[in-house]
Design an enzyme around this catalytic site. Structure first.
Site, short mmCIF file in Angstrom:
data_model
loop_
_atom_site.label_atom_id
_atom_site.label_comp_id
_atom_site.label_asym_id
_atom_site.label_seq_id
_atom_site.Cartn_x
_atom_site.Cartn_y
_atom_site.Cartn_z
N ARG A 1 53.30 -16.04 41.94
CA ARG A 1 53.29 -17.50 41.83
C ARG A 1 54.69 -18.05 41.58
NH1 ARG A 1 48.95 -17.36 37.09
NH2 ARG A 1 48.41 -15.52 38.31
N LYS B 1 53.96 -14.55 50.60
CA LYS B 1 54.49 -13.78 49.46
C LYS B 1 55.04 -12.44 49.96
CE LYS B 1 53.02 -11.26 45.26
NZ LYS B 1 51.94 -11.00 44.29
N LYS C 1 52.69 -2.38 35.26
CA LYS C 1 51.31 -2.06 35.65
C LYS C 1 50.97 -0.62 35.25
CE LYS C 1 50.94 -4.88 39.88
NZ LYS C 1 49.81 -5.71 39.44
N ASP D 1 52.28 -5.55 48.61
CA ASP D 1 52.32 -6.86 47.97
C ASP D 1 53.17 -7.87 48.77
OD1 ASP D 1 51.29 -8.43 45.94
OD2 ASP D 1 52.95 -8.06 44.57
N LEU E 1 54.09 -3.32 58.86
CA LEU E 1 55.00 -3.79 57.81
C LEU E 1 54.44 -3.46 56.42
CD1 LEU E 1 55.90 -7.28 59.34
CD2 LEU E 1 57.45 -5.32 59.16
N1 BES Z 1 50.25 -8.28 43.29
C1 BES Z 1 49.38 -8.50 42.19
C2 BES Z 1 47.95 -8.83 42.60
C3 BES Z 1 47.19 -7.79 43.37
C4 BES Z 1 46.31 -6.96 42.71
C5 BES Z 1 47.30 -7.70 44.73
C6 BES Z 1 45.58 -6.04 43.42
C7 BES Z 1 46.58 -6.76 45.44
C8 BES Z 1 45.71 -5.94 44.80
C9 BES Z 1 49.89 -9.67 41.36
O1 BES Z 1 51.26 -9.87 41.34
C10 BES Z 1 49.47 -9.42 39.96
O2 BES Z 1 49.93 -8.48 39.39
N2 BES Z 1 48.60 -10.26 39.46
C11 BES Z 1 48.10 -10.17 38.13
C12 BES Z 1 48.12 -11.55 37.56
C13 BES Z 1 47.88 -11.61 36.10
C14 BES Z 1 49.03 -10.97 35.35
C15 BES Z 1 47.73 -13.06 35.74
C16 BES Z 1 46.68 -9.62 38.17
O3 BES Z 1 45.95 -9.93 39.10
O4 BES Z 1 46.34 -8.84 37.29
ZN ZN Z 2 52.28 -9.14 43.03
ZN ZN Z 3 52.25 -8.69 39.82
#
Ligand code: BES
Ligand code: ZN
Ligand code: ZN
Length: 534
Positions: free
Chosen positions: A366, A280, A292, A303, A202
């Site tokens: 979140r 999630k 990003k 994700d 998946l």
């Molecule tokens: N999906 C990402 C986190 C992630 C990063 C998962 C690398 C797997 C590998 C999450 O939604 C995210 O973007 N988190 C941010 C949070 C921040 C904006 C507070 C992060 O970790 O930079």
């Molecule tokens: Zn994410």
């Molecule tokens: Zn994110």
């Protein structure tokens, strides 16, 4: 609401599970019976130049001697050493794997890991063009051997030219299984391994072929026909009726409609409270308007790892017919930038009534979990709730890809998870769950909470503290509200948040860990559910 009973077959992409040989094919006479297996994987203890095959049955003394003679001239001595021998005892290929020095009998978790790794190394070493049916030594640990064999066979090459697709091998048990405390067997190992492969499949599927809608169809298909399983797929209208505005706010930038998958497994007593699982399911996380960087963005197809491991665990729990009740939910959407997307500074009201200022649209996990956690914890009276999420890059920074981080208010829940992780060698590390991390998220000028802690420090911990505000009964008092009078830990719902961002993928293949999306910690979740069966 679309209701899909699991019995209804949906057309999904195919999933390569390892096809087991039928139980009747169990043969200990091997080496004198070439019709069953044309390759064998054997474990051997090595202590300096001394070598002893782990299997005490199924090998004639002449064959045993031939193998030992060949190993003696093959510099076979360290744990992990593998040698493939050809045309031994009527079998085309024999892969012998060193287990290192022999283990004390009471260390089942260690024996299991040893068997897991050895089976994987042996299978990977075989020249697979020339063989079809592989017997795997179960004399160290049958469950571990099956897991290793199944996990090592995972490949995702259905989108490649058929000529370059890897051939799938039949695997079956060889020799006599070791006696165990746990009661786990070759068959249970196959289920655990297959469940993790399902999660890997998946997660590995590209986001254009694993949209929220396709994810629900695929999972309904995979769970179809399993006893006591009911799958319900909710749509955007339903989310709206349930005031899931946090989920809706993430989904609205995308052309792909959101889904909310709800799975009930009823293997326990009629009125027994269920275990809750939440995963999630962001099928692609571009970051939204807080886009990003393009570096590694492709990895964000994974994700939805929380949703995938929850689905894999449900498959395993029901295949194992565990006597428990489980409710699992996975909010599914894409996080995309567009003219309709949520903007930094927008304020939304989550299902539990708390308002959230979305400072960073990339902290979307979140938000969708906020509504899913509140829905599950307020509606089904669960004994415990575990959520899994690829939530923060900070988790990866903190623990890398060995341990997944667990944030929990319950020592009991922690101990069970820790034990389950030891048994599966897919381990957990406890992290702090503390309102101290919440402070900075309560400083919004316009809403109850904002979705971003200040700065990067402790990012995994502030995300966990944020989620707690949406678990029914665990949220802290709002501004101006009296704190709750009792601090009765016993009355609280047991909740654990597992941040799996660090273990989402692996950069290299070693043993049964293969390069790519990991499907972790699916096996630990099944083992956790099984721990109530003792
Ligand atoms: N999906 C990402 C986190 C992630 C990063 C998962 C690398 C797997 C590998 C999450 O939604 C995210 O973007 N988190 C941010 C949070 C921040 C904006 C507070 C992060 O970790 O930079
Ligand atoms: Zn994410
Ligand atoms: Zn994110």
């Amino acid at each position: 609401m679309t209701r899909l009973l699991a019995a209804r077959l949906l057309k999904g992409t195919s999933f390569r599970a390892v096809r087991p040989l039928r139980a009747t094919s169990f043969q200990t006479r091997l080496f004198t019976n070439t019709q069953q297996y044309d390759a064998i994987v054997l474990g051997a203890y090595t202590d300096g130049p001394k070598v002893a095959l782990a299997a005490s049955e199924g090998i004639t003394s002449a064959t045993r001697q031939t193998i030992l003679d060949q190993l003696a001239v093959a510099n076979f001595k360290k744990a992990g050493d593998v040698r493939v021998l050809y045309n031994v005892g009527g079998v085309k290929q024999v892969a012998v794997v060193s287990l290192g020095k022999s283990l004390p009998a009471d260390q089942e978790a260690k024996a299991m890991e040893s068997a897991r790794t050895a089976a994987a190394l042996g299978i990977q070493a075989l020249h697979r063009e020339a063989v079809e049916r592989v017997g795997v030594d179960v004399s160290v640990d049958a469950h571990g051997a099956a897991e290793g064999a199944v996990l090592a066979q995972f490949s995702f090459d259905k989108l490649k030219n058929p000529k370059s697709q890897r051939k799938e091998l039949f695997v079956g048990p060889f020799s006599t299984p070791a006696k165990t405390q746990s009661g786990l067997t070759w068959e249970s190992g196959q289920v655990y391994g297959t469940s993790q492969n399902l999660a890997r499949m998946l997660m590995t599927s590209p986001a254009n072929l694993m949209t929220p809608k396709l994810f629900t169809e695929e999972v309904a298909y995979l769970l179809a026909g399993l006893e006591n399983v009911e799958v319900t797929v909710h749509d955007e209208e339903w989310a709206r009726r349930n005031n899931m505005n946090a989920l809706l706010s993430v989904a609205k930038g995308s052309q792909e409609p959101l889904r909310f998958l709800e799975i009930h497994y009823k293997g326990g007593k009629e009125n027994e409270a269920p275990f809750g699982l939440v995963g999630k399911g962001v099928t692609f996380d571009s970051g939204g308007i807080s886009l990003k960087p393009s570096n590694n963005m492709a990895l964000m197809k994974g994700d939805m790892g929380g949703a995938a491991t929850v689905a894999g665990a449900l498959y395993g729990i029901s295949k194992m017919k565990l006597p428990v009740n489980v409710v699992a939910v996975t909010p599914l959407c894409e996080n995309m930038p567009s003219g309709k997307a949520t903007k930094p500074g927008d304020v939304i009201k989550a299902m539990n009534g708390k308002s959230i200022e979305v400072i960073d649209t990339d902290a979307e996990g979140r938000l969708i979990l906020a509504d899913a956690l509140y829905y599950l914890s307020s509606k089904f009276g669960p004994k415990s709730v575990i959520d899994l999420a690829t939530l923060t890059g900070a988790m990866d920074v903190a623990l890398g890809n060995v341990f997944a981080g667990v944030f929990t208010n319950s020592d009991d829940l922690w101990k069970r998870l820790e034990r389950a992780g030891e048994m599966t060698s897919d381990p957990f590390w406890r992290m702090p769950l503390d309102d101290g991390y919440l402070k900075e998220m309560k400083e919004s000028l316009v809403a109850d909470l904002n979705n971003l802690g200040k700065g990067r420090s402790g990012g995994a911990c502030s995300a966990a503290a944020f989620l707690k505000e949406f678990v029914a009964g665990l949220d802290s008092p709002a501004e101006g509200e009296e704190p709750k009078e009792t601090n009765d830990k016993n009355g609280e719902i047991a909740w654990a948040h597992i941040d799996i961002a660090g273990v989402m993928d692996s950069q290299s293949t070693h043993g049964y860990h293969i390069k790519g999306m990991s499907g972790r910690p699916t096996r630990s979740l099944i083992e956790y559910a099984r721990s109530f069966n003792k």
